[in-house]
Design an enzyme around this catalytic site. Structure first.
Site, PDB file in Angstrom:
ATOM      1  N   ASP A  10       0.878  -1.175   0.000  1.00  0.00           N
ATOM      2  CA  ASP A  10       0.000   0.000   0.000  1.00  0.00           C
ATOM      3  C   ASP A  10       0.914   1.224   0.000  1.00  0.00           C
ATOM      4  O   ASP A  10       2.137   1.102   0.143  1.00  0.00           O
ATOM      5  CB  ASP A  10      -0.888   0.000   1.261  1.00  0.00           C
ATOM      6  CG  ASP A  10      -1.810   1.222   1.336  1.00  0.00           C
ATOM      7  OD1 ASP A  10      -2.314   1.641   0.280  1.00  0.00           O
ATOM      8  OD2 ASP A  10      -2.018   1.764   2.436  1.00  0.00           O
ATOM      9  N   SER A  11       0.307   2.403  -0.133  1.00  0.00           N
ATOM     10  CA  SER A  11       1.105   3.627  -0.086  1.00  0.00           C
ATOM     11  C   SER A  11       1.564   3.947   1.340  1.00  0.00           C
ATOM     12  O   SER A  11       2.459   4.746   1.540  1.00  0.00           O
ATOM     13  CB  SER A  11       0.265   4.796  -0.600  1.00  0.00           C
ATOM     14  OG  SER A  11      -0.907   4.899   0.184  1.00  0.00           O
ATOM     15  N   CYS A  73      -4.409  -1.496  -1.781  1.00  0.00           N
ATOM     16  CA  CYS A  73      -4.570  -0.052  -1.997  1.00  0.00           C
ATOM     17  C   CYS A  73      -5.603   0.130  -3.108  1.00  0.00           C
ATOM     18  O   CYS A  73      -5.424  -0.403  -4.212  1.00  0.00           O
ATOM     19  CB  CYS A  73      -3.223   0.527  -2.414  1.00  0.00           C
ATOM     20  SG  CYS A  73      -3.313   2.234  -2.989  1.00  0.00           S
ATOM     21  N   GLU A 152      -2.978   8.499   8.435  1.00  0.00           N
ATOM     22  CA  GLU A 152      -1.519   8.409   8.610  1.00  0.00           C
ATOM     23  C   GLU A 152      -1.066   9.251   9.806  1.00  0.00           C
ATOM     24  O   GLU A 152      -0.072   8.965  10.447  1.00  0.00           O
ATOM     25  CB  GLU A 152      -0.778   8.900   7.362  1.00  0.00           C
ATOM     26  CG  GLU A 152      -0.911   8.024   6.138  1.00  0.00           C
ATOM     27  CD  GLU A 152      -0.039   6.746   6.146  1.00  0.00           C
ATOM     28  OE1 GLU A 152       1.113   6.795   6.582  1.00  0.00           O
ATOM     29  OE2 GLU A 152      -0.553   5.712   5.680  1.00  0.00           O
ATOM     30  N   CYS A 184     -11.070   2.845  -0.030  1.00  0.00           N
ATOM     31  CA  CYS A 184      -9.658   3.146   0.242  1.00  0.00           C
ATOM     32  C   CYS A 184      -9.314   2.392   1.515  1.00  0.00           C
ATOM     33  O   CYS A 184     -10.069   2.440   2.502  1.00  0.00           O
ATOM     34  CB  CYS A 184      -9.477   4.652   0.446  1.00  0.00           C
ATOM     35  SG  CYS A 184      -7.877   5.101   1.146  1.00  0.00           S
ATOM     36  N   HIS A 186      -7.337   2.926   3.787  1.00  0.00           N
ATOM     37  CA  HIS A 186      -7.081   3.739   4.982  1.00  0.00           C
ATOM     38  C   HIS A 186      -8.365   4.008   5.781  1.00  0.00           C
ATOM     39  O   HIS A 186      -8.295   4.463   6.915  1.00  0.00           O
ATOM     40  CB  HIS A 186      -6.483   5.097   4.590  1.00  0.00           C
ATOM     41  CG  HIS A 186      -5.004   5.075   4.358  1.00  0.00           C
ATOM     42  ND1 HIS A 186      -4.446   4.529   3.239  1.00  0.00           N
ATOM     43  CD2 HIS A 186      -3.972   5.526   5.120  1.00  0.00           C
ATOM     44  CE1 HIS A 186      -3.115   4.662   3.305  1.00  0.00           C
ATOM     45  NE2 HIS A 186      -2.807   5.264   4.437  1.00  0.00           N
TER      46      HIS A 186
HETATM   47  N1  DGL Z   1      -4.682   3.265   0.896  1.00  0.00           N
HETATM   48  C1  DGL Z   1      -4.805   3.827  -0.384  1.00  0.00           C
HETATM   49  C2  DGL Z   1      -6.072   3.422  -1.082  1.00  0.00           C
HETATM   50  O1  DGL Z   1      -6.626   2.403  -0.736  1.00  0.00           O
HETATM   51  C3  DGL Z   1      -4.503   5.206  -0.736  1.00  0.00           C
HETATM   52  C4  DGL Z   1      -4.208   6.336   0.139  1.00  0.00           C
HETATM   53  C5  DGL Z   1      -3.326   7.289  -0.623  1.00  0.00           C
HETATM   54  O2  DGL Z   1      -2.144   6.959  -0.753  1.00  0.00           O
HETATM   55  O3  DGL Z   1      -3.829   8.323  -1.076  1.00  0.00           O
HETATM   56  O4  DGL Z   1      -6.522   4.066  -1.986  1.00  0.00           O
END
Ligand code: DGL
Length: 264
Positions: A10-11, A73, A152, A184, A186
């Site tokens: 993931d990012s 992600c 984050e 997402c 997150h």
């Molecule tokens: N966790 C990521 C997603 O599912 C992206 C968050 C990001 O890097 O903007 O899209």
């Protein structure tokens, strides 16, 4: 049987929500996690950029000898999966197809909301997949660009989080929505706030659970399960982040070690 680890990327720390569900469902599997913190956020990057970053992440995990890769992600799934999935020797799974596969089991007419990053919403990947698999579906999508950054930062329960979620839920209020997909990875940390804001009337769909169920079937089908019980887990970051360890430990409910990598 295949004792090689499962690779996840993931990012940042959003993919840990997927890792957690995979660990619950497949406790014997070893896992290597990569958070591309140096390039966070992915949500506002171009498709070309996301493809390039995803390839770097995949190649790192392949060098770690993984047997399968999960793109944990939504942004990378929506914009890079098609491009990368047949280019490597290991199977690559995203978060959209496994989630929609599961939702589709309920065939009745559904009104589904999708929240995700700007890039994911722009790609229309959720909407396209939902409409392809569920003919009678109605989809309402909206980008929530601040939420990944707040996750984050660990701002998931304070007043700012509450007000931000309230604002982002406005398009869905009084719309008789059946489900809201957290598109997402997150976003699961905001589940309680979302639920409250939508007055508990909407089913909240967490992609992590669906991906874990899908993986279980996939590993069985290709005879890739790990029957040993080492539970090895390695977490790598492309750049060390001040708060990552603390927030990740809270999210996973355990102490973790973080490894740094030099990849770029
Ligand atoms: N966790 C990521 C997603 O599912 C992206 C968050 C990001 O890097 O903007 O899209």
């Amino acid at each position: 049987m295949d004792i090689r680890p499962i690779g996840i990327f993931d990012s940042g720390l959003g993919g840990l929500n997927v890792l957690k569900e995979i660990r619950k469902k497949l406790p014997k599997e070893d896992i290597i996690y990569l958070g591309d913190t140096k390039n966070f956020p992915y949500g506002n990057k171009t498709k070309e950029n996301i493809i390039e970053l995803s390839k770097n992440n995949i190649e790192f995990l392949i060098r770690k000898n993984v047997k399968l890769i999960v793109i944990a992600c939504g942004t990378a799934t929506s914009q890079a999966l098609e491009e990368v999935k047949d280019k490597y020797s290991v199977p690559i799974v995203g978060i959209i197809e496994p989630t929609v596969e599961k939702i589709k089991e309920n065939e009745k007419k559904q009104k589904i909301a999708v929240i995700a990053t700007t890039g994911t919403i722009r790609s229309r990947a959720w909407e396209i997949e939902l409409k392809r698999k569920i003919p009678k579906v109605e989809v309402i999508s909206s980008a929530c660009p601040l939420l990944a950054q707040m996750a984050e930062e660990g701002w998931t329960e304070n007043e700012i989080a509450r007000l931000t979620v309230k604002e982002y839920m406005k398009p869905f209020k009084n719309k008789e929505i059946d489900k809201i997909i957290l598109g997402c990875t997150h976003y699961p940390v905001f589940t309680k706030l979302i639920w409250k804001e939508l007055e508990g009337k909407v089913e909240i769909v967490d992609t992590g659970e669906k991906v874990a169920e899908y993986l279980e079937k996939l590993l069985k089908k290709y005879n890739l399960q790990n029957e040993q019980n080492n539970k090895k887990q390695e977490i790598y970051l492309t750049e060390r982040q001040e708060k990552f360890k603390e927030i990740a430990e809270k999210l996973l409910g355990e102490n973790i070690q973080i490894k740094d990598i030099e990849m770029y």
